[in-house]
Design a protein around this motif. Structure first.
Motif, PDB file in Angstrom:
ATOM      1  N   SER A 194       0.850  -1.189   0.000  1.00  0.00           N
ATOM      2  CA  SER A 194       0.000   0.000   0.000  1.00  0.00           C
ATOM      3  C   SER A 194       0.884   1.236   0.000  1.00  0.00           C
ATOM      4  O   SER A 194       1.985   1.224   0.562  1.00  0.00           O
ATOM      5  CB  SER A 194      -0.924   0.007   1.224  1.00  0.00           C
ATOM      6  N   VAL A 195       0.395   2.277  -0.643  1.00  0.00           N
ATOM      7  CA  VAL A 195       1.144   3.536  -0.764  1.00  0.00           C
ATOM      8  C   VAL A 195       0.249   4.668  -0.283  1.00  0.00           C
ATOM      9  O   VAL A 195      -0.921   4.748  -0.668  1.00  0.00           O
ATOM     10  CB  VAL A 195       1.577   3.778  -2.217  1.00  0.00           C
ATOM     11  N   ARG A 196       0.779   5.533   0.555  1.00  0.00           N
ATOM     12  CA  ARG A 196       0.009   6.688   1.029  1.00  0.00           C
ATOM     13  C   ARG A 196       0.948   7.875   1.245  1.00  0.00           C
ATOM     14  O   ARG A 196       2.126   7.696   1.613  1.00  0.00           O
ATOM     15  CB  ARG A 196      -0.738   6.362   2.322  1.00  0.00           C
ATOM     16  N   PRO A 197       0.447   9.084   1.027  1.00  0.00           N
ATOM     17  CA  PRO A 197       1.287  10.274   1.254  1.00  0.00           C
ATOM     18  C   PRO A 197       1.643  10.400   2.734  1.00  0.00           C
ATOM     19  O   PRO A 197       0.972   9.835   3.609  1.00  0.00           O
ATOM     20  CB  PRO A 197       0.387  11.433   0.799  1.00  0.00           C
ATOM     21  N   GLU A 198       2.688  11.153   2.978  1.00  0.00           N
ATOM     22  CA  GLU A 198       3.058  11.408   4.365  1.00  0.00           C
ATOM     23  C   GLU A 198       1.970  12.220   5.060  1.00  0.00           C
ATOM     24  O   GLU A 198       1.343  13.094   4.463  1.00  0.00           O
ATOM     25  CB  GLU A 198       4.383  12.166   4.431  1.00  0.00           C
ATOM     26  N   GLU A 199       1.746  11.908   6.316  1.00  0.00           N
ATOM     27  CA  GLU A 199       0.724  12.616   7.079  1.00  0.00           C
ATOM     28  C   GLU A 199       1.362  13.709   7.938  1.00  0.00           C
ATOM     29  O   GLU A 199       2.522  13.622   8.323  1.00  0.00           O
ATOM     30  CB  GLU A 199      -0.036  11.630   7.961  1.00  0.00           C
ATOM     31  N   GLY A 200       0.573  14.719   8.242  1.00  0.00           N
ATOM     32  CA  GLY A 200       1.068  15.798   9.084  1.00  0.00           C
ATOM     33  C   GLY A 200       1.879  16.810   8.308  1.00  0.00           C
ATOM     34  O   GLY A 200       2.106  16.688   7.098  1.00  0.00           O
ATOM     35  N   GLU A 201       2.331  17.804   9.025  1.00  0.00           N
ATOM     36  CA  GLU A 201       3.105  18.884   8.406  1.00  0.00           C
ATOM     37  C   GLU A 201       4.591  18.599   8.527  1.00  0.00           C
ATOM     38  O   GLU A 201       5.116  18.470   9.644  1.00  0.00           O
ATOM     39  CB  GLU A 201       2.776  20.221   9.077  1.00  0.00           C
ATOM     40  N   PRO A 202       5.294  18.488   7.402  1.00  0.00           N
ATOM     41  CA  PRO A 202       6.740  18.254   7.471  1.00  0.00           C
ATOM     42  C   PRO A 202       7.479  19.506   7.923  1.00  0.00           C
ATOM     43  O   PRO A 202       6.927  20.616   7.890  1.00  0.00           O
ATOM     44  CB  PRO A 202       7.097  17.872   6.035  1.00  0.00           C
ATOM     45  N   PRO A 203       8.733  19.380   8.343  1.00  0.00           N
ATOM     46  CA  PRO A 203       9.487  20.560   8.800  1.00  0.00           C
ATOM     47  C   PRO A 203       9.661  21.605   7.715  1.00  0.00           C
ATOM     48  O   PRO A 203       9.623  22.805   7.987  1.00  0.00           O
ATOM     49  CB  PRO A 203      10.840  19.960   9.226  1.00  0.00           C
ATOM     50  N   THR A 204       9.904  21.178   6.494  1.00  0.00           N
ATOM     51  CA  THR A 204      10.020  22.095   5.353  1.00  0.00           C
ATOM     52  C   THR A 204       9.144  21.565   4.231  1.00  0.00           C
ATOM     53  O   THR A 204       9.043  20.348   4.039  1.00  0.00           O
ATOM     54  CB  THR A 204      11.477  22.209   4.863  1.00  0.00           C
ATOM     55  N   TRP A 205       8.526  22.474   3.494  1.00  0.00           N
ATOM     56  CA  TRP A 205       7.571  22.030   2.480  1.00  0.00           C
ATOM     57  C   TRP A 205       7.342  23.103   1.424  1.00  0.00           C
ATOM     58  O   TRP A 205       7.757  24.257   1.587  1.00  0.00           O
ATOM     59  CB  TRP A 205       6.232  21.669   3.130  1.00  0.00           C
ATOM     60  N   ALA A 206       6.637  22.703   0.364  1.00  0.00           N
ATOM     61  CA  ALA A 206       6.177  23.639  -0.675  1.00  0.00           C
ATOM     62  C   ALA A 206       4.791  23.171  -1.087  1.00  0.00           C
ATOM     63  O   ALA A 206       4.579  21.990  -1.363  1.00  0.00           O
ATOM     64  CB  ALA A 206       7.126  23.642  -1.866  1.00  0.00           C
ATOM     65  N   MET A 207       3.852  24.097  -1.116  1.00  0.00           N
ATOM     66  CA  MET A 207       2.478  23.774  -1.480  1.00  0.00           C
ATOM     67  C   MET A 207       2.215  24.293  -2.896  1.00  0.00           C
ATOM     68  O   MET A 207       2.496  25.466  -3.199  1.00  0.00           O
ATOM     69  CB  MET A 207       1.507  24.409  -0.503  1.00  0.00           C
ATOM     70  N   LEU A 262       3.496  -4.457  -8.754  1.00  0.00           N
ATOM     71  CA  LEU A 262       2.690  -4.103  -7.586  1.00  0.00           C
ATOM     72  C   LEU A 262       1.299  -3.653  -8.028  1.00  0.00           C
ATOM     73  O   LEU A 262       1.149  -2.969  -9.045  1.00  0.00           O
ATOM     74  CB  LEU A 262       3.365  -2.996  -6.778  1.00  0.00           C
ATOM     75  N   LYS A 263       0.296  -4.041  -7.243  1.00  0.00           N
ATOM     76  CA  LYS A 263      -1.095  -3.700  -7.553  1.00  0.00           C
ATOM     77  C   LYS A 263      -1.734  -2.958  -6.392  1.00  0.00           C
ATOM     78  O   LYS A 263      -1.277  -3.046  -5.250  1.00  0.00           O
ATOM     79  CB  LYS A 263      -1.880  -4.978  -7.866  1.00  0.00           C
ATOM     80  N   ASP A 264      -2.809  -2.242  -6.709  1.00  0.00           N
ATOM     81  CA  ASP A 264      -3.513  -1.501  -5.665  1.00  0.00           C
ATOM     82  C   ASP A 264      -4.565  -2.397  -5.014  1.00  0.00           C
ATOM     83  O   ASP A 264      -4.654  -3.605  -5.308  1.00  0.00           O
ATOM     84  CB  ASP A 264      -4.151  -0.229  -6.226  1.00  0.00           C
ATOM     85  N   ALA A 265      -5.375  -1.811  -4.120  1.00  0.00           N
ATOM     86  CA  ALA A 265      -6.363  -2.588  -3.382  1.00  0.00           C
ATOM     87  C   ALA A 265      -7.429  -3.196  -4.287  1.00  0.00           C
ATOM     88  O   ALA A 265      -8.082  -4.173  -3.919  1.00  0.00           O
ATOM     89  CB  ALA A 265      -7.025  -1.707  -2.322  1.00  0.00           C
ATOM     90  N   LYS A 266      -7.621  -2.636  -5.500  1.00  0.00           N
ATOM     91  CA  LYS A 266      -8.622  -3.156  -6.434  1.00  0.00           C
ATOM     92  C   LYS A 266      -8.048  -4.190  -7.396  1.00  0.00           C
ATOM     93  O   LYS A 266      -8.742  -4.672  -8.295  1.00  0.00           O
ATOM     94  CB  LYS A 266      -9.227  -1.995  -7.232  1.00  0.00           C
ATOM     95  N   GLY A 267      -6.773  -4.511  -7.200  1.00  0.00           N
ATOM     96  CA  GLY A 267      -6.152  -5.512  -8.060  1.00  0.00           C
ATOM     97  C   GLY A 267      -5.612  -4.970  -9.363  1.00  0.00           C
ATOM     98  O   GLY A 267      -5.161  -5.737 -10.226  1.00  0.00           O
ATOM     99  N   LYS A 268      -5.627  -3.667  -9.543  1.00  0.00           N
ATOM    100  CA  LYS A 268      -5.103  -3.040 -10.757  1.00  0.00           C
ATOM    101  C   LYS A 268      -3.646  -2.634 -10.537  1.00  0.00           C
ATOM    102  O   LYS A 268      -3.226  -2.420  -9.388  1.00  0.00           O
ATOM    103  CB  LYS A 268      -5.938  -1.816 -11.134  1.00  0.00           C
ATOM    104  N   PRO A 269      -2.856  -2.533 -11.603  1.00  0.00           N
ATOM    105  CA  PRO A 269      -1.460  -2.103 -11.439  1.00  0.00           C
ATOM    106  C   PRO A 269      -1.377  -0.778 -10.674  1.00  0.00           C
ATOM    107  O   PRO A 269      -2.099   0.175 -10.980  1.00  0.00           O
ATOM    108  CB  PRO A 269      -0.967  -1.953 -12.882  1.00  0.00           C
TER     109      PRO A 269
END
Length: 369
Positions: free
Chosen positions: A130-143, A324-331
């Motif tokens: 499974s892949v997910r973005p980092e949670e919370g506010e990182p120390p340095t960032w760009a939006m 690697l595949k996602d939760a729906k079985g797709k690439p």
């Protein structure tokens, strides 16, 4: 009438009313004066049962033992004891035989059970990812945003508390990027900066590997697949660049990958070296999960989608590349974007006040976004 003795010793007559002694039972003379014969002896009483439940010899303890052993009750005690030992030995040998058979059957039974369990385990999916973005506010960032900020939004952003900027921009639809790890200990051959000398921004995510297998599964290789890129739609970036070096544990790769990528980003021995050259991810066999933090860097001004193939080996002598595949079985498809050079708005802040770099490109920290 009876008599009693007078004072001088002469017997005197005495009436029966004064209590003559009773004559012996059965000794009264009949009417003819003859003495009747003594009564006949009473009938013999029935024999009483003995304490062992009966008076017959064959019901005694020895008789019961003889019956159990199949020995003549009249046989000698020595013969009975001999038969007792024989019976005990036969019984003991029977028990030992049953135990021996059960023991000898343990190994084949265990082998069959292990073969069954092995087949079931080998048939399981080696792992899932499974892949997910980092949670919370990182120390340095760009939006990054796909539109310009309005005057009202700009005012709220620049006059509000700096600590609320990240959450406020997320509410406006911003997508966070993170400044890549500073790789001070990486080999010279590994480029750490972009072509124009600025720090690199990465679309960081966490990859988690799970396995339900009872035996170990080792991931020891990585390939990016199906990379497709297009021009970024970003129009505005708001950045809080680092004031010094920052290092994160995990791996890094560019799109398309450079030589030896992904590389190790840890601030330790091996930084900048090929990760799977010296490391691997192990799951299963009592370790149900493993994972990595991944820094993916798209080309400047591009937004890309891509997939991952990993090579694995297991305890059943099976090794292959697996998409690697996602939760729906797709690439599995991962989106990674960067900041374009032709931005409409570019805001930077950190230890300095908010700087509109789109109006003042030479302003402090503007070269870091």
């Amino acid at each position: 009438m009876t008599t009693t003795a007078s004072p001088d010793g002469t017997p005197e007559p005495r009436s029966d009313d004064e209590g003559a002694p009773a004559e012996p039972t059965g000794q009264h003379p009949d009417a003819d004066g003859d003495t009747p014969p003594p009564p006949a002896d009473p009938a013999p009483s029935a024999p009483q049962p003995s304490a062992n439940g009966g008076g017959r010899p064959d019901e005694s303890f020895e008789a019961l033992v003889s019956d159990v052993l199949g020995v003549d009750p009249e046989a000698s005690r020595r013969k009975k004891l001999r038969w007792l030992f024989v019976k005990a030995a036969v019984g003991l040998l029977g028990v030992l035989g049953a135990v021996l058979v059960a023991y000898l059957m343990i190994k084949p039974s265990t082998i069959r059970e292990n073969d069954t369990n092995t087949g079931i385990d080998a048939a399981k999916t080696p792992f899932t990812v499974s892949v997910r973005p980092e949670e919370g506010e990182p120390p340095t960032w760009a939006m990054v945003l796909d539109r310009e900020l309005t005057a009202d939004e700009t005012r709220k952003l620049t006059t509000g508390a700096p600590g609320s900027a990240f959450s406020y921009l997320r509410e406006l639809g911003g997508r966070p990027l993170v400044y890549a790890s500073v790789m001070e200990h990486a080999p010279e051959r590994y480029e750490r900066n972009t072509r124009d000398g600025g720090l690199e921004l990465t679309d960081a995510f966490k990859m988690t590997v799970l396995s339900t297998r009872s035996s170990a599964v080792v991931i020891d290789g990585w390939k990016t697949t199906g990379i497709t890129c297009h021009k970024s739609t970003t129009q505005t970036v708001v950045a809080m660049p680092p004031q010094g070096g920052a290092t994160y544990q995990g791996i890094r790769l560019h799109l398309p990958p450079r030589a030896e990528e992904p590389v190790l980003t840890d601030d330790a021995e091996g930084q900048g070296e090929s990760y799977f050259g010296t490391h691997y991810i192990e799951v299963g066999g009592g370790q149900p999960s493993g994972g990595l933090r991944v820094e993916a860097i798209a080309p400047r001004g591009q937004a890309c989608e891509w997939g991952i193939k990993v090579h694995y080996n297991d305890s059943y002598q099976k090794g292959e590349w697996l998409q690697l595949k996602d939760a729906k079985g797709k690439p599995l498809r991962i989106r990674t974007e960067s900041v374009p050079a032709d931005l409409r708005q570019k805001w930077v802040f950190a230890s300095v006040a908010w700087t509109p770099c789109h109006k003042n490109p030479e302003g402090p920290l503007c070269d870091l976004a």
